[in-house]
Structures are given as structure tokens and as C-alpha cells.
Design a protein around this motif. Structure first.
Motif, PDB file in Angstrom:
ATOM      1  N   UNK A  21      44.073  33.616  32.073  1.00  0.00           N
ATOM      2  CA  UNK A  21      44.347  34.844  31.315  1.00  0.00           C
ATOM      3  C   UNK A  21      43.455  35.993  31.785  1.00  0.00           C
ATOM      4  N   UNK A  22      42.181  35.718  31.991  1.00  0.00           N
ATOM      5  CA  UNK A  22      41.282  36.787  32.447  1.00  0.00           C
ATOM      6  C   UNK A  22      41.744  37.308  33.814  1.00  0.00           C
ATOM      7  N   UNK A  23      42.137  36.406  34.706  1.00  0.00           N
ATOM      8  CA  UNK A  23      42.637  36.820  36.030  1.00  0.00           C
ATOM      9  C   UNK A  23      43.876  37.703  35.871  1.00  0.00           C
ATOM     10  N   UNK A  24      44.827  37.242  35.056  1.00  0.00           N
ATOM     11  CA  UNK A  24      46.074  37.990  34.877  1.00  0.00           C
ATOM     12  C   UNK A  24      45.817  39.383  34.329  1.00  0.00           C
ATOM     13  N   UNK A  25      44.987  39.454  33.315  1.00  0.00           N
ATOM     14  CA  UNK A  25      44.718  40.746  32.672  1.00  0.00           C
ATOM     15  C   UNK A  25      43.951  41.659  33.641  1.00  0.00           C
ATOM     16  N   UNK A  26      43.019  41.097  34.384  1.00  0.00           N
ATOM     17  CA  UNK A  26      42.246  41.912  35.343  1.00  0.00           C
ATOM     18  C   UNK A  26      43.167  42.442  36.454  1.00  0.00           C
ATOM     19  N   UNK A  27      44.081  41.597  36.931  1.00  0.00           N
ATOM     20  CA  UNK A  27      44.997  42.048  37.991  1.00  0.00           C
ATOM     21  C   UNK A  27      45.915  43.158  37.463  1.00  0.00           C
ATOM     22  N   UNK A  28      46.316  43.048  36.193  1.00  0.00           N
ATOM     23  CA  UNK A  28      47.139  44.108  35.598  1.00  0.00           C
ATOM     24  C   UNK A  28      46.324  45.405  35.524  1.00  0.00           C
ATOM     25  N   UNK A  29      45.055  45.269  35.172  1.00  0.00           N
ATOM     26  CA  UNK A  29      44.192  46.449  35.018  1.00  0.00           C
ATOM     27  C   UNK A  29      44.017  47.197  36.343  1.00  0.00           C
ATOM     28  N   UNK A  30      44.032  46.460  37.462  1.00  0.00           N
ATOM     29  CA  UNK A  30      43.874  47.168  38.750  1.00  0.00           C
ATOM     30  C   UNK A  30      45.237  47.588  39.327  1.00  0.00           C
ATOM     31  N   UNK A  31      46.293  47.482  38.501  1.00  0.00           N
ATOM     32  CA  UNK A  31      47.556  48.119  38.884  1.00  0.00           C
ATOM     33  C   UNK A  31      48.734  47.215  39.176  1.00  0.00           C
TER      34      UNK A  31
ATOM     35  N   UNK B   4      32.321  39.749  34.987  1.00  0.00           N
ATOM     36  CA  UNK B   4      32.227  38.868  36.168  1.00  0.00           C
ATOM     37  C   UNK B   4      33.446  38.999  37.080  1.00  0.00           C
ATOM     38  N   UNK B   5      34.584  39.399  36.516  1.00  0.00           N
ATOM     39  CA  UNK B   5      35.792  39.523  37.335  1.00  0.00           C
ATOM     40  C   UNK B   5      35.817  40.865  38.057  1.00  0.00           C
TER      41      UNK B   5
END
Ligand code: UGA
Length: 442
Positions: free
Chosen positions: A13-23, A159-160
């Protein structure tokens, strides 16, 4: 680029949300319908500081679904971030990973990079690529990249985005190009995360070698702390003195009652198991595991030494999670200590700001499995938990516990005996009170 993330635990989930945040447009997939329903409403199924806000901020780029086949079929990149729990013999259980891989192979309709974020034994990425190549629709190109995760629970978002490094292991230039594109925003200001390419086995090894080194550092300092008690040294001064040496560094030198969580215990055992399988046993890792096992019950042993019998004793346990900032109870030292207390006939009064519900679930199963009977009650405040108790045991250094007014131990407890497994209080402050205080290495 269409990105799919399989698994919505801490890593996925953290990966998915972080990838969404960078576009990127990201679809998060999970088999658990209730988790997906929660996320659709903007609620995070796990406790992680800042995660829910990021989910809300990026909701236009995030989709949540249990329909994995539909999600995988036209994905450019699929990240796998499902659990790899430990088996009884210490090896990693890859059933969840392979279940996702099998569904991917049945669904893919276009070329795709499959990225393994889950921590998997060395060689697994190669096996997954072989499986996919043998099983996807003829003519499709599928690449596998190993992309281990280095986030810690409680600081996962930071950390991400500000990761110490991004490690990508592939045997293929094209896959590396795609991965560089995925992560490009993080390699630029303000994040400036270093991106390192290598082969898949080396990437898998970086993850184990890093986690096991950190676990070893903790076990080492715990053993040194115990030795400080024997020789009359103070571990805080010792680690301060050690930390000034840049070759050693001051981080991860905090003594306590052993490491827990979903990673260090599992990853040390998995690498040790693999080393034995390959007939080159890693003896430092073996020692690290053994030291941790002993350290986890150090506090209980100190208490047992001081009281003739624990039968009928009222003991408050402050902090239940394996560390602060998370509701995760996996391998938390509190579990071992509470079971021992109950088994010795003590009454336990437990407090944790976040983790009580998870703790109740875990302890209920253990009590049934081990045939333990005992009295355990839960409290919403430290004041209520310690009232009229014979002893207090501190298991987690939550800010609420660290900043607690120590005078209240004297005021509220029957006898102010405090066993502190996380060195929360200054010895100087304690010496001004009548508290009988035992901590680690001091
Ligand atoms: C750990 C690693 O720190 C992450 O880099 C890694 O990505 C993650 O595992 C993973 O493999 O997914 P985490 O398990 O969240 O992260 O927790 P840590 O903060 O590393 O703490 C692990 C345990 O060591 C805790 O029980 C903590 O109390 C203990 N610890 C840590 C100490 O006793 N002393 C220290 O100085 C540091």
C-alpha cells in the motif's frame, strides 16, 4: 504507464500510494474484500503515520480492486508486495507470491515488467521469470525485476520518498529502462534518491544482508548491554562513545528487549535456513537469532529474580507493539513476556495507545494453543493500568510512556517496582524518587 500493486500491506500500500503521489496511475489489488472497501472510502487498513492523508490527496490516481485479473491484463508494470511469512523450519513461505504470479500469467495481454518487492530467497526472481516465460500467452515479453523495500514501519512514508537507495536487479536492459522511468521523479530534487542497478540475485541479497546486519547490530548491542550490567558500565555512555566513530555510527545501537516485527525475525531465520541448505552456515546470523531469543525475556527474568513467586502479583505491562508508531504485533516481545507472566499466575494490566485490539487477537490464540489460563485486563490510560500494581514492565517506548510523569509510579502503584525494557527514563531523575528501577545495561 499503468501500474498495478498486488498486496495492500505495509509494503504494497505504501508503494502504491507513493507511486501515485509522484504522478503514476496506480491500481492496488488485494484478495481481502473488506480491506478494499475500506480503502475505497479513503480509510487505510493499517496504522501508518501520514498514509491516509496521502491516499486522500492522490485519490484521483488511485484505484482499489479485488478483480486482479482485470487489473493485471493491461498493466505495464506490476509490483508484488505480498507477505512471505516464515515457515516452521525458518524458511520463507512463497505461497502468496506464487499465487499472484500464477494469476498474472493467466491474465497478461501485453508486455509487462513484474517487480518483486516482497522479500524472497536468493534465486526466487529467476524462478519467477522462468515460470512466467513458460506460462504467459505466446509472443508476450515479460521481464522480472527485483526491487527490495527498505521502509520501516512508523516512518514508511518518509522512508519511501527519501529512501537511502532504490535497488533494482534485472538481467535485461529494457526492464531497467522502464524501472528508471517509474522511479525517475524520486531520483530528482527534492528527493534525490540514488538508483542502483545490479543483477537480480545481488538485489535479493542486498535486502537480506541489510536487514540481517541491522538485526545483528541490535543483538550485538543487547549482549554488550547485558555485559555492562555485569561489569558496572553504563550502556548509554558506551554507545555514545562508540557512535562517535563514523565507521560504527550511532544509529541502531539502542539496547532493549530484543528486535521484533515482521522483518528482522523472519529475514534472519530465512537467510540462516538458506545458508544451512547450501552447506555454508552463516554463524553470525545464527548467533544473532540466539541472542535475540534470550533478550526477549530478559525483563521477565529480572522480575522473577526479585519476587519469590509471581502468583497473584498485579503487573502492569506498558506498551504492546514491537516498536512505537505501529499497531503491528508480529514477534513483539510483549507477547512472550505476557504469556510467561500469565503462566506464572500473575494478573496482567495492559496498556498500549494503538495496539490493544491486535494484541487481544494474538494473545487469545496463543493462550488457547499453549493451554494457559490467566487474568489479563486492558486500560485506556497509564494511570489506570499501573494503579495498585506490584510491578510495571515497559515493553515499548511510546512517547506517552517516555514522557510519563515518573512521580506517578510512586503515587499510584502499590510498590513502585519499575522494569524498563527500553531505557525510557534518565537514571538521574529516577534517583530522586523511591522507585526501584531496573533497565537494560545501566
Ligand atoms: C526493518 C528495517 O529497518 C527496514 O529497513 C526494512 O525495510 C524493514 O525491516 C523490512 O524488511 O520491511 P521494521 O521492522 O519496521 O524495519 O523496524 P525497525 O525500526 O528496523 O526495528 C526492528 C526492531 O529492532 C524493533 O523491534 C526495534 O525495537 C528494534 N531496535 C531497533 C532496537 O532494539 N534497537 C535499535 O537501535 C533499533
Amino acid at each position: 504507464m499503468k501500474i498495478v500493486v498486488a498486496g495492500t500491506g505495509y509494503v504494497g500500500l505504501v508503494t502504491g500510494v507513493a507511486l501515485a503521489h509522484i504522478g503514476h496511475n496506480v491500481t492496488c489489488v488485494d484478495v481481502d474484500e473488506s480491506k478494499i472497501e475500506k480503502m475505497k472510502k479513503g480509510i487505510s487498513p493499517i496504522y501508518e503515520d501520514g498514509l491516509e492523508k496521502l491516499m486522500k490527496d492522490n485519490k484521483n490516481r488511485l484505484t482499489y480492486t479485488t478483480d486482479c485479473k482485470n487489473a493485471y491484463k493491461d498493466a505495464d508494470v506490476i509490483f508484488i508486495g505480498v507477505g512471505t511469512p516464515e515457515r516452521a523450519d525458518g524458511s520463507a513461505n512463497l505461497d502468496y507470491v506464487y499465487s499472484v504470479v500464477s494469476e498474472i500469467s493467466e491474465s497478461l495481454q501485453k508486455d509487462c515488467v513484474v517487480v518483486i518487492k516482497s522479500t524472497v530467497p536468493i534465486g526466487t526472481n529467476d524462478e519467477i521469470e522462468k515460470y512466467l516465460k513458460d506460462n504467459v500467452k505466446k509472443g508476450l515479453k515479460v521481464y522480472v525485476a527485483s526491487n527490495p523495500e527498505f521502509l520501516a514501519q512508523g516512518t514508511a512514508i518518509k522512508d519511501t520518498f527519501y529512501a537511502s537507495r532504490i535497488i533494482v536487479g534485472t538481467e535485461d536492459k529494457k526492464a531497467d529502462e522502464i524501472m528508471r522511468k517509474v522511479y525517475e521523479p524520486l531520483t530528482k530534487p527534492p528527493y534525490n534518491v540514488p538508483y542502483l542497478s545490479m543483477n537480480r540475485k545481488s538485489a535479493e541479497m542486498v535486502k537480506y544482508a541489510s536487514n540481517d546486519f541491522l538485526a545483528l547490530k541490535v543483538s550485538y548491542i543487547n549482549e554488550i548491554a547485558n555485559f555492562c550490567e555485569k561489569v558496572g558500565a553504563n550502556i548509554e555512555d558506551v554507545t555514545l562513545g562508540m557512535g562517535y566513530d563514523p565507521r560504527i555510527g550511532s544509529k541502531f545501537l539502542k539496547p532493549g528487549i530484543g528486535y521484533g516485527g515482521s522483518c528482522f525475525p523472519k529475514d534472519t531465520k530465512a537467510l540462516h535456513w538458506l545458508s544451512k541448505e547450501l552447506d555454508t552456515e552463516l554463524k553470525t546470523i545464527k548467533a544473532c537469532i540466539e541472542v535475540n531469543k534470550i533478550q526477549k525475556i530478559k525483563l521477565y527474568e529480572k522480575l522473577k529474580n526479585d519476587f519469590k513467586s509471581l502468583k497473584g502479583l498485579n503487573v502492569a505491562v506498558l506498551g504492546l507493539t514491537f516498536k512505537p508508531g505501529t499497531d503491528d504485533m508480529r514477534e513483539a516481545p510483549s507477547i512472550d513476556n505476557v504469556l510467561l507472566l500469565l503462566d506464572s499466575g500473575a494478573n496482567v494490566k495492559a496498556y498500549d495507545p494503538i495496539g490493544v485490539e491486535n494484541f487481544k487477537r494474538v494473545i487469545k490464540n496463543k493462550i488457547v494453543d499453549d493451554g494457559i489460563t490467566g487474568n489479563i485486563n486492558y486500560f485506556n490510560s497509564i494511570d489506570d493500568a499501573i494503579k495498585d500494581t506490584d510491578a510495571v514492565m515497559i515493553m515499548t517506548e511510546w512517547p506517552e510512556i517516555v514522557n510519563y510523569d515518573i512521580k506517578k509510579f510512586e503515587k499510584l502503584m502499590k510498590t513502585p517496582m519499575v522494569y524498563d525494557g527500553r531505557n525510557c527514563y534518565k537514571l538521574e531523575e529516577i534517583s530522586k524518587t523511591k522507585i526501584e528501577y531496573k533497565s537494560i545495561g545501566r
